[in-house]
Structures are given as C-alpha cells and as structure tokens.
Design a protein around this motif. Structure first.
Motif, PDB file in Angstrom:
ATOM      1  N   ARG A  61      23.438   0.649  49.727  1.00  0.00           N
ATOM      2  CA  ARG A  61      23.450   2.144  49.493  1.00  0.00           C
ATOM      3  C   ARG A  61      22.015   2.663  49.468  1.00  0.00           C
ATOM      4  O   ARG A  61      21.307   1.973  48.579  1.00  0.00           O
ATOM      5  CB  ARG A  61      24.309   2.774  48.685  1.00  0.00           C
ATOM      6  CG  ARG A  61      25.802   2.433  48.727  1.00  0.00           C
ATOM      7  CD  ARG A  61      26.667   2.847  47.714  1.00  0.00           C
ATOM      8  NE  ARG A  61      26.927   4.417  47.753  1.00  0.00           N
ATOM      9  CZ  ARG A  61      27.588   5.060  48.593  1.00  0.00           C
ATOM     10  NH1 ARG A  61      28.585   4.557  49.388  1.00  0.00           N
ATOM     11  NH2 ARG A  61      27.629   6.428  48.619  1.00  0.00           N
ATOM     12  N   ILE A  62      21.483   3.619  49.981  1.00  0.00           N
ATOM     13  CA  ILE A  62      20.256   4.331  49.677  1.00  0.00           C
ATOM     14  C   ILE A  62      20.236   5.789  49.268  1.00  0.00           C
ATOM     15  O   ILE A  62      21.072   6.309  49.452  1.00  0.00           O
ATOM     16  CB  ILE A  62      19.447   4.216  51.068  1.00  0.00           C
ATOM     17  CG1 ILE A  62      20.100   5.079  52.037  1.00  0.00           C
ATOM     18  CG2 ILE A  62      19.104   2.827  51.441  1.00  0.00           C
ATOM     19  CD1 ILE A  62      19.140   5.541  53.465  1.00  0.00           C
ATOM     20  N   ALA A  63      19.291   5.793  48.625  1.00  0.00           N
ATOM     21  CA  ALA A  63      19.078   7.149  47.792  1.00  0.00           C
ATOM     22  C   ALA A  63      17.629   7.749  47.606  1.00  0.00           C
ATOM     23  O   ALA A  63      16.907   6.830  47.782  1.00  0.00           O
ATOM     24  CB  ALA A  63      19.832   7.361  46.394  1.00  0.00           C
ATOM     25  N   GLY A  64      17.594   9.126  47.327  1.00  0.00           N
ATOM     26  CA  GLY A  64      16.032   9.620  47.257  1.00  0.00           C
ATOM     27  C   GLY A  64      16.131  10.449  46.331  1.00  0.00           C
ATOM     28  O   GLY A  64      17.128  11.103  45.752  1.00  0.00           O
ATOM     29  N   GLY A  65      15.022  10.629  45.787  1.00  0.00           N
ATOM     30  CA  GLY A  65      14.834  11.711  44.428  1.00  0.00           C
ATOM     31  C   GLY A  65      13.284  12.384  44.634  1.00  0.00           C
ATOM     32  O   GLY A  65      12.290  11.573  45.253  1.00  0.00           O
ATOM     33  N   GLY A  66      13.218  13.467  44.626  1.00  0.00           N
ATOM     34  CA  GLY A  66      11.895  14.122  44.823  1.00  0.00           C
ATOM     35  C   GLY A  66      11.814  15.373  43.872  1.00  0.00           C
ATOM     36  O   GLY A  66      12.646  16.039  43.549  1.00  0.00           O
ATOM     37  N   VAL A  67      10.575  15.720  43.496  1.00  0.00           N
ATOM     38  CA  VAL A  67      10.203  17.072  42.707  1.00  0.00           C
ATOM     39  C   VAL A  67       8.876  17.560  43.211  1.00  0.00           C
ATOM     40  O   VAL A  67       8.118  17.013  43.670  1.00  0.00           O
ATOM     41  CB  VAL A  67      10.034  16.416  41.065  1.00  0.00           C
ATOM     42  CG1 VAL A  67       8.821  15.421  40.930  1.00  0.00           C
ATOM     43  CG2 VAL A  67       9.724  17.716  40.515  1.00  0.00           C
ATOM     44  N   LEU A  68       8.710  18.840  43.026  1.00  0.00           N
ATOM     45  CA  LEU A  68       7.821  19.600  43.557  1.00  0.00           C
ATOM     46  C   LEU A  68       6.934  20.318  42.215  1.00  0.00           C
ATOM     47  O   LEU A  68       7.990  20.925  41.632  1.00  0.00           O
ATOM     48  CB  LEU A  68       7.924  20.723  44.466  1.00  0.00           C
ATOM     49  CG  LEU A  68       8.288  20.478  46.113  1.00  0.00           C
ATOM     50  CD1 LEU A  68       9.553  19.533  46.154  1.00  0.00           C
ATOM     51  CD2 LEU A  68       8.569  21.695  46.925  1.00  0.00           C
ATOM     52  N   ARG A  69       5.902  20.155  41.986  1.00  0.00           N
ATOM     53  CA  ARG A  69       5.415  20.770  40.651  1.00  0.00           C
ATOM     54  C   ARG A  69       4.195  21.631  41.028  1.00  0.00           C
ATOM     55  O   ARG A  69       3.261  21.130  41.900  1.00  0.00           O
ATOM     56  CB  ARG A  69       5.159  19.570  39.847  1.00  0.00           C
ATOM     57  CG  ARG A  69       6.372  19.234  38.897  1.00  0.00           C
ATOM     58  CD  ARG A  69       6.270  18.203  37.962  1.00  0.00           C
ATOM     59  NE  ARG A  69       6.094  17.048  38.638  1.00  0.00           N
ATOM     60  CZ  ARG A  69       6.215  15.731  37.862  1.00  0.00           C
ATOM     61  NH1 ARG A  69       6.370  15.746  36.446  1.00  0.00           N
ATOM     62  NH2 ARG A  69       6.083  14.516  38.629  1.00  0.00           N
ATOM     63  N   SER A  70       3.948  22.765  40.321  1.00  0.00           N
ATOM     64  CA  SER A  70       2.662  23.469  40.354  1.00  0.00           C
ATOM     65  C   SER A  70       1.525  22.878  39.592  1.00  0.00           C
ATOM     66  O   SER A  70       1.777  21.750  38.914  1.00  0.00           O
ATOM     67  CB  SER A  70       3.021  24.822  39.949  1.00  0.00           C
ATOM     68  OG  SER A  70       3.078  24.851  38.492  1.00  0.00           O
ATOM     69  N   SER A  71       0.144  23.260  39.677  1.00  0.00           N
ATOM     70  CA  SER A  71      -0.863  22.923  39.019  1.00  0.00           C
ATOM     71  C   SER A  71      -0.603  22.824  37.284  1.00  0.00           C
ATOM     72  O   SER A  71      -1.396  22.290  36.750  1.00  0.00           O
ATOM     73  CB  SER A  71      -2.082  23.950  39.461  1.00  0.00           C
ATOM     74  OG  SER A  71      -2.036  24.847  39.291  1.00  0.00           O
ATOM     75  N   SER A  72       0.474  23.579  36.951  1.00  0.00           N
ATOM     76  CA  SER A  72       0.559  23.714  35.687  1.00  0.00           C
ATOM     77  C   SER A  72       1.454  22.758  35.423  1.00  0.00           C
ATOM     78  O   SER A  72       1.976  22.451  33.999  1.00  0.00           O
ATOM     79  CB  SER A  72       1.119  24.910  35.032  1.00  0.00           C
ATOM     80  OG  SER A  72       2.281  25.468  35.724  1.00  0.00           O
ATOM     81  N   GLY A  73       2.172  21.821  36.188  1.00  0.00           N
ATOM     82  CA  GLY A  73       3.274  20.930  35.923  1.00  0.00           C
ATOM     83  C   GLY A  73       4.428  21.766  36.008  1.00  0.00           C
ATOM     84  O   GLY A  73       5.651  20.632  35.676  1.00  0.00           O
ATOM     85  N   MET A  74       4.391  23.013  36.207  1.00  0.00           N
ATOM     86  CA  MET A  74       5.930  23.486  36.207  1.00  0.00           C
ATOM     87  C   MET A  74       6.846  23.033  37.562  1.00  0.00           C
ATOM     88  O   MET A  74       6.164  22.899  38.508  1.00  0.00           O
ATOM     89  CB  MET A  74       5.577  25.097  36.402  1.00  0.00           C
ATOM     90  CG  MET A  74       7.045  25.760  36.185  1.00  0.00           C
ATOM     91  SD  MET A  74       6.815  27.544  36.432  1.00  0.00           S
ATOM     92  CE  MET A  74       6.432  27.636  37.937  1.00  0.00           C
ATOM     93  N   TRP A  75       8.017  22.788  37.285  1.00  0.00           N
ATOM     94  CA  TRP A  75       8.986  22.552  38.300  1.00  0.00           C
ATOM     95  C   TRP A  75       9.119  23.827  39.345  1.00  0.00           C
ATOM     96  O   TRP A  75       9.377  24.740  38.856  1.00  0.00           O
ATOM     97  CB  TRP A  75      10.408  21.807  37.687  1.00  0.00           C
ATOM     98  CG  TRP A  75      10.359  20.667  37.105  1.00  0.00           C
ATOM     99  CD1 TRP A  75       9.449  20.130  36.365  1.00  0.00           C
ATOM    100  CD2 TRP A  75      11.350  19.691  37.422  1.00  0.00           C
ATOM    101  NE1 TRP A  75       9.913  18.628  35.933  1.00  0.00           N
ATOM    102  CE2 TRP A  75      10.976  18.546  36.682  1.00  0.00           C
ATOM    103  CE3 TRP A  75      12.941  19.843  37.889  1.00  0.00           C
ATOM    104  CZ2 TRP A  75      12.056  17.428  36.546  1.00  0.00           C
ATOM    105  CZ3 TRP A  75      13.376  18.554  37.979  1.00  0.00           C
ATOM    106  CH2 TRP A  75      13.201  17.497  37.323  1.00  0.00           C
TER     107      TRP A  75
END
Length: 202
Positions: A61-75
């Motif tokens: 089984r495969i899974a993925g995860g990702g996060v986009l963050r600004s220059s301040s580190g905010m999600w």
C-alpha cells in the motif's frame, strides 16, 4: 571455430587491473561525518512545498503527505492520502502533483519544492518521453511547474522533511482517498513546532 586472441596476456592484465582498482575503491571509502539538518524557511513571498510518498513493504500500500507553507512558516494547505497499491515513486509524484495544483489554485506562483526522493527530483527536471511508464504523472506535474513564475526543486534528507513524512504515515492509516486538514493533526504537532523553532536533527 575458436579464434585465439592476438594478445591474451594484455587482456588478462587489464582485467586484473580493473579488479584491483574496484577493490581498492571499496577498501578506501570516503570518510563519513555527522551533519545536523533542519527545515528552512523559504524566502519572502515564496511558498514552500514539502512532500513525501511512502510504501508499506509488507502490504504494497502507498500513501502520500504534503504541506504548503508561507515564508513565515504558516500552513497554507496540508493533506494526507491513502492512494492504494503501487510503487513509492507513484505516491511521491501524486503528492507533488496535488501540492503544485493547490499552489496554483490559491494563486501562489513563486514556489520551492522539497522532496526526499531523489529520483522524483531527477525525473521532474528532465524531458520524459511518451513511453515512460510514469509519463502522465510527470507531465501533469511539469505542466504546473511551467506555470510558475519562479520554481525551484530540491532533494533534501528526511530530517528536513519530517512534517510531510508524518502526514504520509498518517495517510497510510486512513481510508482510501484524500484527506485535507484545517488544523494540524495531533500526531504531527511536535514536528511542526520543531520546524518552526529550527530544531536540527542528526
């Protein structure tokens, strides 16, 4: 019939030299040193994408995860997904595609992307022919890359990618499909704090 070589001793000596050279290289490995690594804030106005694909070796089984963050580190956006059964590269490219689409949908066009899967970074930086087994996934990612005003992609070690790694592990425990989060799941809160505080990991 069998043809005798004109100079067999020369060929034997070359083979022996190759063998000696190969074994010498193995005997003199480069000195390894311990480094400490941490997640880095992107430059002002830049959105940073961190993404990871993972595969359970027992179940496939495969899974993925990702996060986009600004220059301040905010999600800006974050997700975890149970993708089904395939190879880890498929999971990584799926996650990259979703993150790139998300940055475009919300109007971010200056993007830096970090992945700890070096082959994914390599493939996204090259022209892929129609016969490549992952051509469709790669073309989809590259289409969004071309739309960005500024885009950079880097291979990083997992110590710089822990939030995405935790999200991918969470995705493997979810029902099939995509899950986005309005607030950070409890299981990754400590990794977020570590990133924002600049914690270095060996």
């Amino acid at each position: 019939g069998f043809v005798f070589l004109a100079n067999p001793s020369h060929i034997i000596l070359l083979a022996a030299a190759d063998w000696q050279h190969a074994n010498t290289d193995l005997a003199h490995k480069p000195i390894r040193s311990l480094a400490t690594l941490s997640w880095q804030y992107p430059a002002a106005g830049v959105t940073k994408i961190n993404t990871v694909g993972c595969r359970n070796g027992d179940t496939g089984r495969i899974a993925g995860g990702g996060v986009l963050r600004s220059s301040s580190g905010m999600w800006v956006k974050r997700f975890a997904a149970n993708i089904g059964y395939d190879q880890v590269l498929d999971a990584e490219l799926w996650g990259i595609y979703y993150c790139l689409k998300s940055t475009w949908d919300i109007g971010c066009s200056d993007v830096v992307l970090e992945s700890d899967l070096a082959i994914a970074v390599h493939l996204l930086n090259k022209v892929v022919g129609a016969l490549h087994p992952l051509a469709t996934s790669l073309w989809g990612c590259q289409d969004y890359i071309k739309k960005c005003l500024g885009f950079s992609i880097y291979h990083v070690y997992c110590e710089c990618n822990m939030v995405a790694d935790r999200l991918a592990n969470l995705g493997s425990c979810l029902d099939l499909g995509l899950c986005t989060f309005q607030v950070p799941p409890d299981s990754i809160r400590s990794s977020i704090v570590d990133d924002l505080s600049g914690l270095c990991r060996p």
